[in-house]
Structures are given as C-alpha cells and as structure tokens.
Design an enzyme around this catalytic site. Structure first.
Site, PDB file in Angstrom:
ATOM      1  N   ARG A   1       0.932  -1.358  -0.136  1.00  0.00           N
ATOM      2  CA  ARG A   1      -0.060  -0.066  -0.188  1.00  0.00           C
ATOM      3  C   ARG A   1       0.898   1.554  -0.089  1.00  0.00           C
ATOM      4  NH1 ARG A   1      -2.613  -3.336  -0.951  1.00  0.00           N
ATOM      5  NH2 ARG A   1      -4.385  -4.177  -0.237  1.00  0.00           N
TER       6      ARG A   1
ATOM      7  N   SER B   1     -10.758   1.233   3.923  1.00  0.00           N
ATOM      8  CA  SER B   1      -9.694   0.799   5.126  1.00  0.00           C
ATOM      9  C   SER B   1      -9.161   2.259   5.409  1.00  0.00           C
ATOM     10  CB  SER B   1      -8.863  -0.022   4.815  1.00  0.00           C
ATOM     11  OG  SER B   1      -9.687  -1.427   4.842  1.00  0.00           O
TER      12      SER B   1
ATOM     13  N   GLU C   1      -3.786   4.647   5.687  1.00  0.00           N
ATOM     14  CA  GLU C   1      -3.773   4.349   3.957  1.00  0.00           C
ATOM     15  C   GLU C   1      -4.347   5.465   3.462  1.00  0.00           C
ATOM     16  OE1 GLU C   1      -5.040   0.146   3.486  1.00  0.00           O
ATOM     17  OE2 GLU C   1      -6.069   0.790   1.699  1.00  0.00           O
TER      18      GLU C   1
END
Ligand SMILES: Cc1cc2nc3c(=O)[nH]c(=O)nc-3n(C[C@H](O)[C@H](O)[C@H](O)COP(=O)(O)OP(=O)(O)OC[C@H]3O[C@@H](n4cnc5c(N)ncnc54)[C@H](O)[C@@H]3O)c2cc1C
Length: 317
Positions: A161, A213, A302
């Site tokens: 990520r 998320s 994130e």
C-alpha cells in the site's frame, strides 16, 4: 498556459468519498491524456504544485484547502493488444478488470469493489485478497518537472500500500498513462472469482461515506503470534488487521462530531453527519493513540491527508 479553463476556489468535498475538506486554490479537469500532460506540465513549469484527483476515494483534503492546482483526471481510454494493455491513469480500476476479462486476460479480479482510478490505485499500490496492482504493471508515463516520460515500474518503489508518490517527501509527479501485461486465462473463472469478492465486500462494507480501510494492516510476526483472537491464516501470514486492533480498544461506533468508527468494520472511519476533515483526522488520531497505548503498535494511514494540515490540532474527545 490556458488559464481560461482553470477555476478558482473549488470545494473538494463533493469530489471525495469521505465528503469532507476545503477548497482547491486552482482547479482544472482533463479528459484526454494529452490534455492531462499539457496542463500538469504547464503548471509544473510555473512552479505551481499539481495534485491529481481521481475518484477521491483515498483522499482527505484539509478544511484549510489545497494550495496549487487540483487536477481532476477524467481520462478514460483502455486499449488492449494481445496480452498488453495501455490504460489512461483516469480509467476506472474496475473497468480495467472488466475490459481485460472481456479480452480473455485474467489477474485483476481483486480490483472489483475497489473504487477509483488506475492512477490512484498505483499511488497506493491498491490491492485486496493478497494481490496488488503493481504485480502487472510493465511501464508508466509520468509528468514531472514540466515534461512527460515513460519509466520502468521500479521508479515507483512499490511496497505494501505504498509507493514513492506517497512517502513522507513524495515526488511531485502525475501519472498519465500506464502499460500492463496480463496472462491469458479462463474468463468464466475470472467472473466467478470477481463475483465472490464482490459478495464478500457487500457483507463487510458499510454504505456510509468512507475511504475504505483508513489504516494499513500491521505486518508483524511477533504480534501476530502473541495476540489472541486472530485466525490461523492471519497468524501464518503475520497479518494483524488494523480493524481488529481498533475493535479490541472498544472503539466501534465511537464518534467525534460527525465522524464515526464503523460499527460493522472498525477500520472504516465514516462521515455520518457532515463531519469536517478535522473531525475525521481527530478520530483517526484518537484511534491511533488508543492502539498505541494498548498494543504498542503505531498504525499507519492508508488514506492520504492532502493540502495544508500545518495548523491541525486534534479535537480531544
Ligand atoms: C468503499 C471503499 C473500499 C475500498 N477498498 C479498497 C481495497 O480493497 N484496497 C485498496 O487498496 N484500496 C481500497 N480503497 C481505497 C481507494 O479506493 C484506493 O486507494 C483507490 O485506488 C484510490 O483511487 P482514486 O482514484 O480514488 O485516488 P484519489 O483518492 O483520487 O487519490 C489518492 C492519491 O493519489 C494521487 N493520485 C491520484 N491519481 C494520480 C495520478 N494520475 N498521478 C499521480 N498521483 C495521483 C492523489 O493526488 C492522492 O494523493 C477503498 C475505498 C473505498 C471508498
């Protein structure tokens, strides 16, 4: 530079999935990759920061706004030749899956249910179900310092990520076009797999405004071995879900103003009642503090904080 097509002080709230944040100082849209390159390069040559905006599904703009140009990427083209695909960075990641599957190529089933553009997906090396977009990338065209060039995927320095475009001092670059190579495979199997992923998401994801998320999962074999309540699979892969840690702190449903931690999925920070960006970031700050003090773990976002956050002071609940 064509200033006629540039708007000033455009509110970004309606352009992000978290539905929060302030204004862009300058704002323009590009519908073709040629336009995107021309506009980005022209602003870069003037020394004006360019912030590309895809679907805004990983984007929390400060209430104080974003200085420079926010460039909305409306490019869409996807062309396939054999096992190679050239996609505009503004193409929807899900369209990339659909069009490649229709052409008998497989591998991107995990993209179904990830909102956003190919460019946005590359910046965060988006993925799910143990696959990431970077696995299939063979080249990308970037605009930096006022000119466009094709570079190798290693330029992006992909990690979980993460990439060079979202590290602490990110390169100021706009991804214009991308090239992928995908293997030939069974389209029927690809559809079935994608449908199953979609079904699992519907069960897990809340319908309210979110950015998916909010935090990255924690990869830590020692923590995964010692913490109670993880599945065998998570333990084996050394993955401790961020949502699990937040839930263990008893924060499901916890609110600061209009921002709430998901009741269904604790790694979703939701805008349930006109939350400001400050309220959302304060809630994230509080969740991080609680997880740190209970587990000694530093959660990493994130979601990307965009714009001027220099005067951010978290609201203490
Ligand atoms: C319901 C929901 C579910 C989600 N599920 C997942 C998931 O399973 N896995 C996952 O990885 N993510 C997930 N996400 C997060 C998000 O969808 C992805 O990160 C997505 O790839 C972001 O794309 P975007 O176009 O919306 O990017 P944006 O949010 O518009 O931009 C994100 C960042 O990338 C930069 N950027 C965008 N385009 C370019 C470009 N062309 N060149 C350079 N920089 C650019 C922006 O400036 C910004 O810094 C989810 C989000 C939601 C709302």
């Amino acid at each position: 530079m064509n200033w006629e097509s540039v708007q000033r002080r455009v509110c970004l709230r309606r352009l992000t999935t978290l539905k929060a944040g302030g204004e862009a100082e300058f704002f323009a849209e590009s519908r073709t990759s040629a336009q995107l390159i021309e506009t980005a390069a022209a602003f870069q040559r003037e020394g004006i920061k360019v912030t590309p905006l895809g679907w805004g599904s990983n984007f929390l703009a400060s209430d104080h706004g974003v200085t420079g140009l926010v460039l909305l990427n409306q490019t869409r083209s996807i062309t396939i030749e054999g096992e190679e695909v050239i996609a505009d960075s503004g193409a929807a990641f899900q369209d990339l899956w659909l069009k490649t599957t229709q052409a008998g190529l497989v591998g991107l089933e995990f993209a179904v249910g990830i909102p956003g553009t190919v460019g946005g997906a590359l910046v965060s090396n988006a993925g799910a179900y143990r696959s990431n977009i970077s696995e299939f990338l063979i080249a990308l065209e970037v605009v930096q310092d006022g000119r466009a060039e094709w570079v190798d995927p290693s330029w992006m320095e992909f990690k979980y990520r993460d990439s060079v475009l979202r590290c602490e001092n990110p390169r100021s670059a706009v991804i214009a076009r991308t090239r992928f190579r995908l293997p030939k495979g069974d389209s029927k199997k690809s559809y079935d797999e994608a449908r199953e992923y979609q079904r699992q998401r519907i069960g897990k994801q809340p319908p309210s405004a979110s950015a998916g998320s909010f935090f990255k999962n924690v990869i830590d074999s020692k923590l995964a071995d010692t913490i109670e309540g993880l599945t065998e699979g998570m333990r084996k892969n050394s993955v401790v879900p961020a949502g699990f840690l937040i839930e263990q702190c008893g924060l499901k449903g916890f609110r600061i103003g209009g921002a709430m931690i998901g009741k269904k999925h604790a790694n979703f920070l939701l805008n349930v009642a006109g939350a400001t960006a400050t309220e959302l970031r304060s809630l994230a700050h509080y969740a991080k503090e609680q997880v740190r003090s209970r587990f000694g773990v530093e959660l990493e976002e994130e979601v990307m904080y965009i714009g001027d956050w220099s005067s951010f002071v978290p609201i203490i609940p």
